[in-house]
Design a protein around this motif. Structure first.
Motif, PDB file in Angstrom:
ATOM      1  N   MET A  25       0.852  -1.201   0.000  1.00 27.29           N
ATOM      2  CA  MET A  25       0.000   0.000   0.000  1.00 27.29           C
ATOM      3  C   MET A  25       0.885   1.247   0.000  1.00 27.29           C
ATOM      4  SD  MET A  25      -3.082   0.859   2.600  1.00 27.29           S
ATOM      5  CE  MET A  25      -2.070   0.489   4.022  1.00 27.29           C
ATOM      6  N   GLY A  26       0.631   2.177  -0.913  1.00 27.71           N
ATOM      7  CA  GLY A  26       1.455   3.373  -1.012  1.00 27.71           C
ATOM      8  C   GLY A  26       0.830   4.529  -0.262  1.00 27.71           C
ATOM      9  N   VAL A  27       1.528   5.673  -0.321  1.00 28.08           N
ATOM     10  CA  VAL A  27       1.064   6.832   0.439  1.00 28.08           C
ATOM     11  C   VAL A  27      -0.333   7.239  -0.012  1.00 28.08           C
ATOM     12  CG1 VAL A  27       1.502   9.256   0.942  1.00 28.08           C
ATOM     13  CG2 VAL A  27       3.407   7.649   0.722  1.00 28.08           C
ATOM     14  N   SER A  28      -0.567   7.163  -1.335  1.00 28.88           N
ATOM     15  CA  SER A  28      -1.861   7.611  -1.850  1.00 28.88           C
ATOM     16  C   SER A  28      -2.997   6.755  -1.307  1.00 28.88           C
ATOM     17  CB  SER A  28      -1.859   7.563  -3.371  1.00 28.88           C
ATOM     18  OG  SER A  28      -1.629   6.230  -3.768  1.00 28.88           O
ATOM     19  N   GLN A  29      -2.656   5.554  -0.894  1.00 28.35           N
ATOM     20  CA  GLN A  29      -3.711   4.665  -0.388  1.00 28.35           C
ATOM     21  C   GLN A  29      -3.844   4.735   1.120  1.00 28.35           C
ATOM     22  OE1 GLN A  29      -1.718   1.457  -2.523  1.00 28.35           O
ATOM     23  NE2 GLN A  29      -3.770   0.697  -2.935  1.00 28.35           N
ATOM     24  N   ARG A  30      -2.985   5.543   1.735  1.00 25.56           N
ATOM     25  CA  ARG A  30      -3.033   5.573   3.191  1.00 25.56           C
ATOM     26  C   ARG A  30      -4.435   5.985   3.632  1.00 25.56           C
ATOM     27  NH1 ARG A  30       0.610   9.821   6.182  1.00 25.56           N
ATOM     28  NH2 ARG A  30       2.040   9.033   4.631  1.00 25.56           N
ATOM     29  N   ARG A  31      -4.920   5.309   4.602  1.00 22.75           N
ATOM     30  CA  ARG A  31      -6.260   5.660   5.019  1.00 22.75           C
ATOM     31  C   ARG A  31      -6.351   5.617   6.529  1.00 22.75           C
ATOM     32  NH1 ARG A  31      -5.584   0.599   4.502  1.00 22.75           N
ATOM     33  NH2 ARG A  31      -6.919  -0.977   5.436  1.00 22.75           N
ATOM     34  N   ALA A  32      -7.243   6.394   7.069  1.00 24.93           N
ATOM     35  CA  ALA A  32      -7.477   6.306   8.505  1.00 24.93           C
ATOM     36  C   ALA A  32      -8.230   5.013   8.763  1.00 24.93           C
ATOM     37  CB  ALA A  32      -8.306   7.495   8.961  1.00 24.93           C
ATOM     38  N   VAL A  33      -8.161   4.544   9.966  1.00 27.67           N
ATOM     39  CA  VAL A  33      -8.794   3.270  10.278  1.00 27.67           C
ATOM     40  C   VAL A  33     -10.174   3.513  10.883  1.00 27.67           C
ATOM     41  CG1 VAL A  33      -8.373   1.047  11.404  1.00 27.67           C
ATOM     42  CG2 VAL A  33      -6.483   2.507  10.796  1.00 27.67           C
ATOM     43  N   ALA A  34     -10.707   4.709  10.635  1.00 28.70           N
ATOM     44  CA  ALA A  34     -11.973   5.053  11.265  1.00 28.70           C
ATOM     45  C   ALA A  34     -13.099   4.107  10.868  1.00 28.70           C
ATOM     46  CB  ALA A  34     -12.349   6.476  10.927  1.00 28.70           C
ATOM     47  N   GLU A  35     -13.091   3.636   9.603  1.00 27.24           N
ATOM     48  CA  GLU A  35     -14.198   2.781   9.191  1.00 27.24           C
ATOM     49  C   GLU A  35     -13.863   1.346   9.586  1.00 27.24           C
ATOM     50  OE1 GLU A  35     -11.959   5.155   6.992  1.00 27.24           O
ATOM     51  OE2 GLU A  35     -11.792   3.083   6.351  1.00 27.24           O
ATOM     52  N   SER A  36     -14.380   0.893  10.683  1.00 21.57           N
ATOM     53  CA  SER A  36     -14.119  -0.501  11.025  1.00 21.57           C
ATOM     54  C   SER A  36     -15.253  -1.355  10.481  1.00 21.57           C
ATOM     55  CB  SER A  36     -14.037  -0.681  12.533  1.00 21.57           C
ATOM     56  OG  SER A  36     -15.307  -0.652  13.066  1.00 21.57           O
ATOM     57  N   CYS A  37     -15.004  -2.649  10.444  1.00 21.39           N
ATOM     58  CA  CYS A  37     -16.023  -3.526   9.911  1.00 21.39           C
ATOM     59  C   CYS A  37     -16.881  -4.063  11.045  1.00 21.39           C
ATOM     60  CB  CYS A  37     -15.339  -4.677   9.196  1.00 21.39           C
ATOM     61  SG  CYS A  37     -13.579  -4.651   9.345  1.00 21.39           S
ATOM     62  N   ALA A  38     -17.880  -4.818  10.686  1.00 20.30           N
ATOM     63  CA  ALA A  38     -18.729  -5.436  11.700  1.00 20.30           C
ATOM     64  C   ALA A  38     -17.894  -6.423  12.487  1.00 20.30           C
ATOM     65  CB  ALA A  38     -19.887  -6.145  11.022  1.00 20.30           C
ATOM     66  N   PHE A  39     -18.407  -6.869  13.648  1.00 16.82           N
ATOM     67  CA  PHE A  39     -17.633  -7.697  14.568  1.00 16.82           C
ATOM     68  C   PHE A  39     -17.075  -8.945  13.891  1.00 16.82           C
ATOM     69  CE2 PHE A  39     -16.306  -9.313  18.486  1.00 16.82           C
ATOM     70  CZ  PHE A  39     -16.639 -10.640  18.498  1.00 16.82           C
ATOM     71  N   ASP A  40     -17.893  -9.669  13.133  1.00 20.02           N
ATOM     72  CA  ASP A  40     -17.413 -10.885  12.480  1.00 20.02           C
ATOM     73  C   ASP A  40     -16.266 -10.589  11.539  1.00 20.02           C
ATOM     74  OD1 ASP A  40     -19.158 -12.390  13.750  1.00 20.02           O
ATOM     75  OD2 ASP A  40     -20.576 -12.649  12.096  1.00 20.02           O
ATOM     76  N   ALA A  41     -16.454  -9.548  10.759  1.00 17.22           N
ATOM     77  CA  ALA A  41     -15.437  -9.202   9.773  1.00 17.22           C
ATOM     78  C   ALA A  41     -14.160  -8.757  10.459  1.00 17.22           C
ATOM     79  CB  ALA A  41     -15.955  -8.113   8.849  1.00 17.22           C
ATOM     80  N   ASP A  42     -14.293  -8.165  11.647  1.00 22.73           N
ATOM     81  CA  ASP A  42     -13.103  -7.700  12.350  1.00 22.73           C
ATOM     82  C   ASP A  42     -12.097  -8.832  12.571  1.00 22.73           C
ATOM     83  OD1 ASP A  42     -14.182  -5.138  14.689  1.00 22.73           O
ATOM     84  OD2 ASP A  42     -13.511  -5.020  12.637  1.00 22.73           O
ATOM     85  N   LEU A  43     -12.587 -10.024  12.868  1.00 20.63           N
ATOM     86  CA  LEU A  43     -11.658 -11.104  13.168  1.00 20.63           C
ATOM     87  C   LEU A  43     -10.907 -11.536  11.908  1.00 20.63           C
ATOM     88  CD1 LEU A  43     -13.699 -13.126  15.774  1.00 20.63           C
ATOM     89  CD2 LEU A  43     -12.140 -11.207  16.108  1.00 20.63           C
ATOM     90  N   ALA A  44     -11.603 -11.537  10.790  1.00 22.29           N
ATOM     91  CA  ALA A  44     -10.911 -11.817   9.529  1.00 22.29           C
ATOM     92  C   ALA A  44      -9.901 -10.707   9.249  1.00 22.29           C
ATOM     93  CB  ALA A  44     -11.923 -11.909   8.392  1.00 22.29           C
ATOM     94  N   HIS A  45     -10.315  -9.503   9.564  1.00 17.56           N
ATOM     95  CA  HIS A  45      -9.428  -8.335   9.386  1.00 17.56           C
ATOM     96  C   HIS A  45      -8.200  -8.470  10.281  1.00 17.56           C
ATOM     97  CE1 HIS A  45      -8.389  -3.971   9.573  1.00 17.56           C
ATOM     98  NE2 HIS A  45      -8.957  -3.930   8.386  1.00 17.56           N
ATOM     99  N   TYR A  46      -8.437  -8.961  11.497  1.00 18.72           N
ATOM    100  CA  TYR A  46      -7.328  -9.154  12.448  1.00 18.72           C
ATOM    101  C   TYR A  46      -6.272 -10.092  11.859  1.00 18.72           C
ATOM    102  CZ  TYR A  46      -4.650 -10.643  16.490  1.00 18.72           C
ATOM    103  OH  TYR A  46      -3.609 -10.936  17.330  1.00 18.72           O
ATOM    104  N   TRP A  47      -6.708 -11.231  11.339  1.00 19.74           N
ATOM    105  CA  TRP A  47      -5.723 -12.189  10.812  1.00 19.74           C
ATOM    106  C   TRP A  47      -5.034 -11.637   9.566  1.00 19.74           C
ATOM    107  CZ3 TRP A  47      -4.235 -15.283  14.277  1.00 19.74           C
ATOM    108  CH2 TRP A  47      -5.122 -15.956  15.115  1.00 19.74           C
TER     109      TRP A  47
END
Ligand code: AKG
Length: 291
Positions: A1-23
């Motif tokens: 991911m480059g600078v142009s793609q840097r994004r804040a992490v403000a948009e989190s996913c739903a709880f289930d998706a979070d665990l997939a996101h975690y891994w």
């Protein structure tokens, strides 16, 4: 991911998706894990803890309980961190054993959990609160006592105040955990050292790929012991507090305090367990260490 793609992490996913996101990414966010009334109560407990640190005026240890207190000039002492406040702070102890933690962590590391981190970080406005880029795996020593770091350990951080760029939120390098332990320069202390680009570049990473861990009070962040992260100075006009609890699948750790057995909370025993303070047996009494 480059600078142009840097994004804040403000948009989190739903709880289930979070665990997939975690891994996949090495971290996840659970919004509103604790509610505002609870956060007010925890905040008041933290203020009490902070006053205790100020009253000590310098670093203080009693067993695993440790106040990291710095002095900046002639002003009030700065309490940067307290480790294991739960031994004497009822509200903070109730948080670490709250069933929401085991419910959240069970799909990741199971229902028999020890705890190796119980720690509060304060960043008063403008203070020396930086954390250099690091992986938490650096602190899991001796390595033989901490097994299967990638799959058995989860660090959690509960935001008590808004964590924004201005207030010195954590910055994370997504997917950096996939490389395992990296040879990031460890010649300087993590706490109190600013994040620099060179140690990252030396291991093939770029600060340009970092995301900001933007949290509201009550949000909980989870991150892997191998995720590269750090944080900067608080230039906002409010304090920034983070309550960290680190859990591990009990069978993969020889140290730490029990937190949950078969999903049920385990109160502290009559004697503290060996965690990171290697002189626990020789010097358990209250004292002001020379550091
Ligand atoms: O409190 C922070 O901003 C940094 C926390 C951190 O880096 C850690 O606990 O490993």
């Amino acid at each position: 991911m480059g600078v142009s793609q840097r994004r804040a992490v403000a948009e989190s996913c739903a709880f289930d998706a979070d665990l997939a996101h975690y891994w996949r990414e090495g971290y996840a966010i659970v919004r509103g894990f604790f509610d505002p009334d609870e956060i007010d109560e925890i905040g008041a407990a933290l203020d009490q803890l902070y006053s205790e640190g100020v009253a000590h005026g310098r670093c203080f240890r009693h067993g695993n309980l440790f106040y990291n207190v710095a002095r900046e000039g002639a002003g009030e002492p700065l309490v940067r961190m307290v480790q294991w406040p739960s031994y004497h702070q009822r509200i903070l102890n109730a948080v670490r054993l709250d069933p929401r933690f085991v419910d959240l962590l069970e799909p990741l590391i199971g229902r028999d959990l020890k705890q190796i981190i119980n720690q509060v970080h304060w960043k008063p406005p403008g203070s020396l609160g930086d954390f250099a880029w690091h992986q938490d795996s650096r602190f899991r020593r001796p390595a033989s006592a901490y097994r299967n770091l990638a799959t058995a350990y989860v660090q959690t951080g509960l935001a008590i105040d808004p964590h924004t760029r201005e207030s010195g939120c954590m910055r994370l390098i997504p997917r950096s955990h996939l490389a395992g332990e990296l040879a990031i320069d460890s010649s300087e202390l993590v706490l109190g050292t600013a994040m620099k680009d060179e140690p990252l570049q030396a291991v093939g990473l770029s600060a340009g790929d970092a995301v900001e861990l933007l949290l509201e009070p009550g949000d909980l962040a989870l991150w892997s012991p191998y995720l590269v992260h750090g944080s900067g100075t608080n230039s906002s006009d409010h304090k920034r507090r983070l309550y960290i609890n680190g859990y591990v699948r009990a069978s993969d750790c020889d140290r730490g305090e029990w937190a949950f057995r078969s999903g049920a909370p385990v109160p502290f025993g009559p004697r503290p367990a060996l965690v990171h303070y290697d002189e626990l047996e020789e010097r358990p009494e209250p004292h002001y260490p020379d550091i």
